[in-house]
Design a protein around this motif. Structure first.
Motif, short mmCIF file in Angstrom:
data_model
loop_
_atom_site.label_atom_id
_atom_site.label_comp_id
_atom_site.label_asym_id
_atom_site.label_seq_id
_atom_site.Cartn_x
_atom_site.Cartn_y
_atom_site.Cartn_z
N THR A 35 39.90 29.89 36.73
CA THR A 35 39.29 31.09 36.16
C THR A 35 39.02 30.90 34.67
N GLY A 38 36.20 28.53 34.13
CA GLY A 38 34.91 29.15 34.41
C GLY A 38 34.47 30.09 33.30
N VAL A 39 35.40 30.85 32.77
CA VAL A 39 35.08 31.76 31.65
C VAL A 39 34.68 30.95 30.43
N THR A 42 31.20 29.48 31.01
CA THR A 42 30.20 30.54 30.93
C THR A 42 29.96 30.94 29.48
N TRP A 53 31.87 31.26 40.99
CA TRP A 53 32.63 32.50 41.17
C TRP A 53 32.74 32.85 42.64
N GLY A 113 28.02 36.30 34.11
CA GLY A 113 29.27 35.59 34.39
C GLY A 113 30.48 36.48 34.21
N TYR A 114 30.48 37.28 33.15
CA TYR A 114 31.60 38.19 32.90
C TYR A 114 31.68 39.27 33.97
N LEU A 117 33.16 37.75 37.05
CA LEU A 117 34.59 37.57 36.86
C LEU A 117 35.33 38.90 37.00
N LEU A 120 35.66 39.68 40.61
CA LEU A 120 36.69 38.82 41.18
C LEU A 120 38.08 39.30 40.77
N ALA A 121 38.24 39.69 39.52
CA ALA A 121 39.53 40.17 39.04
C ALA A 121 39.94 41.45 39.76
N MET A 142 42.95 37.79 34.90
CA MET A 142 41.52 37.48 35.04
C MET A 142 40.68 38.53 34.31
N VAL A 146 38.07 38.39 30.06
CA VAL A 146 36.73 38.76 29.56
C VAL A 146 36.79 39.25 28.12
#
Length: 177
Positions: A35, A38-39, A42, A53, A113-114, A117, A120-121, A142, A146
């Motif tokens: 995670t 990925g953040v 991004t 994601w 992307g945020y 996320l 997903l969080a 997660m 952000v």
């Protein structure tokens, strides 16, 4: 002399318990590392990692099933699989809605992307309410990633500006000599 023997014998046991703890928490740590990676990507690349994601959502769903599996038997396991599949399919559908062309015109690459996320969080946190505290905490971390990444981005820009001002001031003072 006895104290040193007690300390020597306690060290391997505490190391073993620490290693055992890490092995038990490894799936959560790996998912958190994926995670954060990925953040970070991004944030740096300014493009959303759409498939990333979605794959992470599937991996999180598998982690949920893996975590809850020992607490169920027979028919309960089938229900667990069906519930988690429905839950994570709904999360992926929500991600897909964010990716629709009409909605994408309102988002930048990083914002997409945020948003993915955050979905997903939320899914991770909600799944954790029924499965385990660790998943709830993972979902919260997660979600916290952000604003943390946005804050770091702003802080990094501020640090560069302060550094540039410092270099300029140094150059002006150096020239006066």
């Amino acid at each position: 002399m006895e104290d040193s023997n007690v300390e020597a014998s306690a060290t391997p046991a505490s190391t073993h318990s620490w290693q055992s703890f890490l092995v038990r928490k490894l799936p959560y740590i790996a998912l958190l590392a994926l995670t954060i990676g990925g953040v970070a990507f991004t944030s740096i690349a300014n493009t959303p990692l759409i498939r990333y994601w979605e794959i992470l959502a599937v991996l999180t769903g598998l982690l949920c099933i893996f975590t809850a599996w020992p607490h169920y038997d027979g028919q309960g396991r089938l229900q667990l699989i069906l519930r988690q599949s429905a839950h994570w399919l709904a999360i992926i559908v929500a991600m897909r809605i964010v990716l629709m062309p009409g909605i994408q015109t309102m988002f930048t690459g990083p914002a997409t992307g945020y948003a993915l996320l955050l979905i997903l969080a939320l899914g991770t946190f909600l799944a954790g309410l029924n499965i385990s505290l660790e998943l709830c905490v993972l979902g919260l971390v997660m979600a916290a990633a952000v604003p943390a990444m946005l804050w770091l981005k702003q802080t990094a820009l501020l640090a560069v500006l302060i550094g540039a001002a410092g270099v300029a001031l140094f150059a002006v003072l150096w020239r006066r000599k």
